[in-house]
Scaffold this motif. Structure first.
Motif, PDB file in Angstrom:
ATOM      1  N   MET A  25       0.840  -1.209   0.000  1.00  0.00           N
ATOM      2  CA  MET A  25       0.000   0.000   0.000  1.00  0.00           C
ATOM      3  C   MET A  25       0.875   1.260   0.000  1.00  0.00           C
ATOM      4  O   MET A  25       1.810   1.396   0.786  1.00  0.00           O
ATOM      5  CB  MET A  25      -0.900  -0.082   1.240  1.00  0.00           C
ATOM      6  CG  MET A  25      -1.634   1.160   1.683  1.00  0.00           C
ATOM      7  SD  MET A  25      -3.155   1.547   0.790  1.00  0.00           S
ATOM      8  CE  MET A  25      -3.212   3.315   1.097  1.00  0.00           C
ATOM      9  N   SER A  26       0.579   2.165  -0.906  1.00  0.00           N
ATOM     10  CA  SER A  26       1.384   3.354  -1.151  1.00  0.00           C
ATOM     11  C   SER A  26       1.340   4.341   0.018  1.00  0.00           C
ATOM     12  O   SER A  26       0.299   4.497   0.664  1.00  0.00           O
ATOM     13  CB  SER A  26       0.844   4.046  -2.417  1.00  0.00           C
ATOM     14  OG  SER A  26       1.899   4.547  -3.185  1.00  0.00           O
ATOM     15  N   VAL A  27       2.484   4.997   0.293  1.00  0.00           N
ATOM     16  CA  VAL A  27       2.523   6.073   1.290  1.00  0.00           C
ATOM     17  C   VAL A  27       2.019   7.355   0.638  1.00  0.00           C
ATOM     18  O   VAL A  27       2.551   7.779  -0.384  1.00  0.00           O
ATOM     19  CB  VAL A  27       3.959   6.266   1.818  1.00  0.00           C
ATOM     20  CG1 VAL A  27       4.054   7.545   2.651  1.00  0.00           C
ATOM     21  CG2 VAL A  27       4.409   5.054   2.616  1.00  0.00           C
ATOM     22  N   ARG A  28       1.009   7.962   1.239  1.00  0.00           N
ATOM     23  CA  ARG A  28       0.403   9.173   0.660  1.00  0.00           C
ATOM     24  C   ARG A  28       1.062  10.424   1.233  1.00  0.00           C
ATOM     25  O   ARG A  28       1.005  10.679   2.432  1.00  0.00           O
ATOM     26  CB  ARG A  28      -1.098   9.168   0.938  1.00  0.00           C
ATOM     27  CG  ARG A  28      -1.822   8.011   0.258  1.00  0.00           C
ATOM     28  CD  ARG A  28      -3.180   7.761   0.873  1.00  0.00           C
ATOM     29  NE  ARG A  28      -3.055   7.468   2.307  1.00  0.00           N
ATOM     30  CZ  ARG A  28      -4.109   7.247   3.114  1.00  0.00           C
ATOM     31  NH1 ARG A  28      -5.339   7.287   2.625  1.00  0.00           N
ATOM     32  NH2 ARG A  28      -3.917   6.985   4.393  1.00  0.00           N
ATOM     33  N   LEU A  29       1.688  11.177   0.335  1.00  0.00           N
ATOM     34  CA  LEU A  29       2.458  12.340   0.771  1.00  0.00           C
ATOM     35  C   LEU A  29       1.744  13.642   0.458  1.00  0.00           C
ATOM     36  O   LEU A  29       1.104  13.771  -0.588  1.00  0.00           O
ATOM     37  CB  LEU A  29       3.816  12.362   0.055  1.00  0.00           C
ATOM     38  CG  LEU A  29       4.762  11.193   0.351  1.00  0.00           C
ATOM     39  CD1 LEU A  29       5.973  11.259  -0.583  1.00  0.00           C
ATOM     40  CD2 LEU A  29       5.218  11.240   1.813  1.00  0.00           C
ATOM     41  N   ALA A  30       1.923  14.600   1.373  1.00  0.00           N
ATOM     42  CA  ALA A  30       1.518  15.973   1.075  1.00  0.00           C
ATOM     43  C   ALA A  30       2.772  16.813   0.938  1.00  0.00           C
ATOM     44  O   ALA A  30       3.700  16.687   1.743  1.00  0.00           O
ATOM     45  CB  ALA A  30       0.646  16.526   2.200  1.00  0.00           C
ATOM     46  N   ILE A  31       2.800  17.655  -0.088  1.00  0.00           N
ATOM     47  CA  ILE A  31       3.905  18.597  -0.235  1.00  0.00           C
ATOM     48  C   ILE A  31       3.387  19.981   0.099  1.00  0.00           C
ATOM     49  O   ILE A  31       2.411  20.452  -0.499  1.00  0.00           O
ATOM     50  CB  ILE A  31       4.496  18.537  -1.652  1.00  0.00           C
ATOM     51  CG1 ILE A  31       5.217  17.196  -1.830  1.00  0.00           C
ATOM     52  CG2 ILE A  31       5.437  19.705  -1.904  1.00  0.00           C
ATOM     53  CD1 ILE A  31       5.896  17.014  -3.156  1.00  0.00           C
ATOM     54  N   ILE A  32       4.034  20.615   1.083  1.00  0.00           N
ATOM     55  CA  ILE A  32       3.646  21.960   1.502  1.00  0.00           C
ATOM     56  C   ILE A  32       4.611  22.941   0.858  1.00  0.00           C
ATOM     57  O   ILE A  32       5.808  22.926   1.166  1.00  0.00           O
ATOM     58  CB  ILE A  32       3.719  22.122   3.036  1.00  0.00           C
ATOM     59  CG1 ILE A  32       3.080  20.928   3.770  1.00  0.00           C
ATOM     60  CG2 ILE A  32       3.108  23.462   3.477  1.00  0.00           C
ATOM     61  CD1 ILE A  32       1.602  20.776   3.565  1.00  0.00           C
ATOM     62  N   GLY A  33       4.105  23.750  -0.036  1.00  0.00           N
ATOM     63  CA  GLY A  33       4.969  24.704  -0.743  1.00  0.00           C
ATOM     64  C   GLY A  33       5.248  24.215  -2.148  1.00  0.00           C
ATOM     65  O   GLY A  33       5.853  23.158  -2.315  1.00  0.00           O
ATOM     66  N   ALA A  34       4.797  24.999  -3.142  1.00  0.00           N
ATOM     67  CA  ALA A  34       4.947  24.561  -4.526  1.00  0.00           C
ATOM     68  C   ALA A  34       5.890  25.488  -5.287  1.00  0.00           C
ATOM     69  O   ALA A  34       5.712  25.767  -6.467  1.00  0.00           O
ATOM     70  CB  ALA A  34       3.577  24.485  -5.194  1.00  0.00           C
ATOM     71  N   GLY A  35       6.932  25.967  -4.591  1.00  0.00           N
ATOM     72  CA  GLY A  35       7.976  26.769  -5.250  1.00  0.00           C
ATOM     73  C   GLY A  35       8.979  25.852  -5.944  1.00  0.00           C
ATOM     74  O   GLY A  35       8.674  24.705  -6.270  1.00  0.00           O
ATOM     75  N   ILE A  36      10.188  26.346  -6.141  1.00  0.00           N
ATOM     76  CA  ILE A  36      11.207  25.572  -6.867  1.00  0.00           C
ATOM     77  C   ILE A  36      11.445  24.223  -6.193  1.00  0.00           C
ATOM     78  O   ILE A  36      11.388  23.175  -6.841  1.00  0.00           O
ATOM     79  CB  ILE A  36      12.540  26.346  -6.926  1.00  0.00           C
ATOM     80  CG1 ILE A  36      12.357  27.617  -7.768  1.00  0.00           C
ATOM     81  CG2 ILE A  36      13.634  25.473  -7.535  1.00  0.00           C
ATOM     82  CD1 ILE A  36      13.629  28.447  -7.886  1.00  0.00           C
ATOM     83  N   MET A  37      11.705  24.237  -4.881  1.00  0.00           N
ATOM     84  CA  MET A  37      12.031  22.985  -4.201  1.00  0.00           C
ATOM     85  C   MET A  37      10.802  22.080  -4.066  1.00  0.00           C
ATOM     86  O   MET A  37      10.897  20.862  -4.211  1.00  0.00           O
ATOM     87  CB  MET A  37      12.619  23.263  -2.799  1.00  0.00           C
ATOM     88  CG  MET A  37      14.102  23.570  -2.782  1.00  0.00           C
ATOM     89  SD  MET A  37      15.128  22.430  -3.763  1.00  0.00           S
ATOM     90  CE  MET A  37      14.584  20.839  -3.139  1.00  0.00           C
ATOM     91  N   GLY A  38       9.637  22.686  -3.815  1.00  0.00           N
ATOM     92  CA  GLY A  38       8.417  21.889  -3.719  1.00  0.00           C
ATOM     93  C   GLY A  38       8.130  21.179  -5.034  1.00  0.00           C
ATOM     94  O   GLY A  38       7.792  19.989  -5.068  1.00  0.00           O
TER      95      GLY A  38
END
Ligand SMILES: [Mg+2]
Ligand SMILES: [Mg+2]
Ligand SMILES: [Mg+2]
Ligand SMILES: [Mg+2]
Lengths: 336, 336, 336, 336
Positions: free
Chosen positions: A1-14
């Motif tokens: 079962m896949s690990v569900r990730l949230a990414i906070i910040g959608a700039g260059i590094m995000g």
């Protein structure tokens, strides 16, 4: 079962983390991309096939369909959002710095201590770079003899016009502070800072040169030169009693043309450390799955140590003299 | 929904593919590891978390829970198993060579033609290596002027005791045949083969040196030296009218010790081409999903061309003279 | 007492020899600079402090105040003037080639044989270059194991518009013919010549690629590319059973700029072989003083061997096939 | 007419100078080799064809058949013998240091001032090294933009057991003090000294790291590591606003063997700086002949400046803090 990730910040590094998750991280899925700007969030989410987008970071962290969090939002949000993740009981990969304030770092440490476990992996990705790993391996297996000195050079093409020497210490140098400490297995006890004078700061920014002394007696010298003009170039050399080892930026081709033999520099850090980011994120995924903190990753304590040195460096720059560094006692939660 | 892959052959390359699928290929899952030896299959399956193991290749290819196939079994099985995959309507990533017989390659081509589409992606992974891609990009954008000559050097640490010059041409050189043809966008029209004489073959194997002429008038020179002793070392230089570009094996560290400044060679090809394998397999996954054959990958026709040149090379070695190469007409199914 | 030298020919090489004699050759004095053009002779004589100038080469060679001769006049005069020097009983350092005709070389050899001693040192200066000397030393001391193959690359920035493949063989390649034979301690028995076709000869000149086979079974591969555009670049690699050694053009600085790390090429051969010329001329001076022919220098026999290979190369180019090389028997006067 | 030289001191450096004079310096003759040990003097004299030998330095300097003097005797004799040469009205090439005492250097300066001309050329030969000259040329022609920082690394294989950090500053570092000042065209205003602690000094000697600040605002960083173990290695990099330039030790060959690609280090400084010594001595000969002090050579004033910095460095090491440097006014006799 896949690990569900949230990414906070959608700039260059995000965006870069989102790309890594979608293209190179089997076993992880991109659940949410969260950014204060919904357009920015949507753009990255679409490019990388995220399930959802959001604008509220704390709510995103708390969502039931989010197993773990990547924080790539502005620096001042790193500590508060890490605290939110700890509170929600979710592992977090937080971009450096944890905080520019060592005091605030201690707050994150306190939160982990009160939970009795680690949640925060810090994005000092250079620890995963094969160059530094070779360096550390060679030192640890005795091939170099005892470590005497380490030279570190951080060069960017250019910095924003208002970039100061203080910012070089607080924003750029922490990578060097952390990775040299990691390679040497030592802590800093003093720092001296020097700054070239009389140059046109609008062209050459505000380079600084630092000499750090470790509790094992080694010297760690660091040049931060964010207006080096010629390319992104991170170098380092570790000098031991029997020899030395230097970082080498991997290049795939050499050229002959115009009375030169040449290799190209990248204009920024991403190509140089692409492999480090990939390996770091794999290690984080494994941490999420197993609960075992990655042996070589930076943690909240390392973030505190980096902040402490930067604070001392700023003081040394201001006073024009050597400043000693004292740490609080290291809690037993953190690896020794 | 994940693409379910079967890997046929659990030797060195099969194990490597299994590792890539499990660690670095999001969107793919390892469904079956198949090997004539059930122990070998089981070992790789366990290490990489495969769902099932099997010993019969053709049955494995036909399984309903297998969407696509990676063939890494012995060379002589490549064409028959590719035919089985075509018959089953499943995309296949087949390790090189497609076959050592150009005749047998034409059989695979005929099968694809009769289906009206391509199934076979051939594992000439160097086309995905960043070094060769830079080289091709620089030629294609005009920076080098017209291509004049290409030098290629293939060196292994050592070859089995019975390794002959003929085997150097049929087993090692096809990588060079394919990638030089890819970079230059040209086909071969003649080959001459030279072999050093009077050396102790038990120590120095059977190096060969080849000069190939392309239909665009360029020379492609190839050294195959499988007993180079000092390390795995693949080099290449493309000479154009304005300059030249050389492959560079990426290294992450440089050393000083024992009156030397040195960089290390790997003992085999895997570290050098790790990135190429990863990118190749990503391209294959995309092919499976979209049905669009990867723009730069080798296909059955390329496998035929490589086999043809190797056959001519063996003939040139035997006769001690230049041998011309003639091809059948290229079917329109294959990219022009 | 100083050795009084006459330099015949005040062109590029003659001027360079005059400079070496005046600045770097203690024990030698520049007695006469001779050139068909009195202005040219005078210019060089003044720059280098020569005692006298002259326009007649044979008379200059015979002068009582001249102890030894450096010949740097046009190629077709090399053999006749060497004969004049032999007749006058004076040692001569003759620029390559001794002659483009192997027959004419045999005439010089006959003259030495009739005098019972050697007079002619041939200006294949690369034998004195530290790169080739290291290479030969490493082969001779067994460090490389037996020699298998040698790759040689000769690249100039540009050649005159009318420069042909035949001229590449007769004018440029002799340096490679001689030095590879010297390093390997072997003679050539066959040569094959290849030429890229279909390129714009007005831009890319007439590059040739040669494969030579030695009587010890080694392959010697030579690229002559006089329109390489990017710089003067002579490379070479000797492959032995245990490892390999490559020439490296010494450079004194490395640069970072414009997204590149680079080293500079010189536009012509003089900086690359400055040290070789200096050492060659010192060896010649010692020859003049002691009468003992320098152990590593080229002599008339070596000049004959180079001419013979060039003739075979021209034949191989014309006929498009491998040409075997046969030599007359080597007189015992020449070192074995 | 030949310039007749006396060499005072027949140790390693004296013997090297004798060899240069006899083999590479047309227009100079070796008149006397003088050493306290007559055997040592005779050995060098015979090897290099000197006319005479002697044991008394001052008498040698005064001899009527000696036109100029090379001083390569022990450090403490440099100033007294330079004074003797000035008194005798003879030009002198004096090995570094002029003196370890800045006071004593001022005595030599006073002697020159009273004669109204310069006699002393100081053997800081690196100013003649092509690497440093390229570096200076690139800075002076504006290619680098303004100079910001210079890194210098001095590494020896090993130092005598009793070699201290203080000796690193007074005996080794003056080469770096002088050449960085020469390249930058600046003077030092402060020095800080750091020393690794806690290492086994019997194995790793006494490395020091120095940060110097120039009156133009640049930083000059110097590592002195006389027990680097791996080889003799002098490195340097000058960082300007537009790019950087690094010294490169010229090497003539690259090797492949034992899973390494490598280049060799020399065990001591002579091969690295052979060309610098040769050029320096040619410049000295020209000085003797023309009376015009060589434009780029070090003089007595430069010797004073080097001694002054070393004294400040020793003080900074002792006190563990930054020490400022003040100079007496520069007499107009010395180039500005
Ligand atoms: Mg980071
Ligand atoms: Mg393959
Ligand atoms: Mg020559
Ligand atoms: Mg010196």
């Amino acid at each position: 079962m896949s690990v569900r990730l949230a990414i906070i910040g959608a700039g260059i590094m995000g965006a870069d983390h989102a790309r890594i998750v979608s293209e190179d991280l089997p076993g992880a899925s991109l659940q949410v991309v969260c950014d204060a700007s919904p357009e920015r969030a949507r753009k990255v989410a679409e490019e990388c096939g995220a399930v959802d987008v959001a604008t509220n970071a704390v709510e995103t962290i708390r969502r039931g369909d989010v197993d773990a969090v990547l924080i790539a939002s502005p620096d001042e949000t790193h500590a508060p959002l890490s605290l939110a993740a700890i509170e929600a009981g979710k592992p977090v990969l937080c971009e450096k710095p944890l905080s520019q304030s060592s005091e605030e770092c201690l707050g994150v440490i306190a939160a982990e201590l009160s939970q009795g476990r680690q949640f925060v992996q810090l994005g000092f990705m250079r620890r995963f770079d094969p160059s530094y790993r070779d360096m550390k391996a060679l030192l640890d297996d005795g091939s170099l003899g005892g470590a005497i000195m380490m030279h570190n050079f951080h060069r960017n093409v250019e910095a924003p016009a208002n970039f100061t020497g203080q910012m070089a210490i607080t924003n750029s140098a922490p990578h060097e502070f952390d990775v040299a400490r990691f390679v040497l297995g030592a802590d800093y006890k003093a720092i001296s800072v020097f700054q070239p004078a009389g140059i046109d700061a609008s062209k050459s920014g505000a380079p600084v040169f630092m000499v750090l002394e470790t509790d094992k007696g080694q010297l760690v010298n660091i040049e931060i030169n964010n207006n080096a003009a010629y390319g992104y170039d991170v170098r380092g050399e570790l000098i031991g009693e029997k020899g030395s080892i230097s970082l080498n930026a991997p290049v795939y081709t050499r050229h002959n043309g115009d009375l030169m033999a040449y290799e190209r520099y990248a204009p920024d850090w991403r190509p140089r450390f692409a492999e480090a980011y990939r390996l770091q994120n794999k290690a984080f995924l494994n941490f999420v799955r197993t609960g075992v903190f990655p042996a070589i990753a930076s943690d909240a304590w390392d973030g505190y140590c980096a902040a402490l040195v930067a604070e001392a460096g700023v003081e040394a720059l201001r006073r024009g003299e050597r400043v000693t560094i004292t740490r609080t006692e290291k809690p037993s939660l953190y690896k020794q």
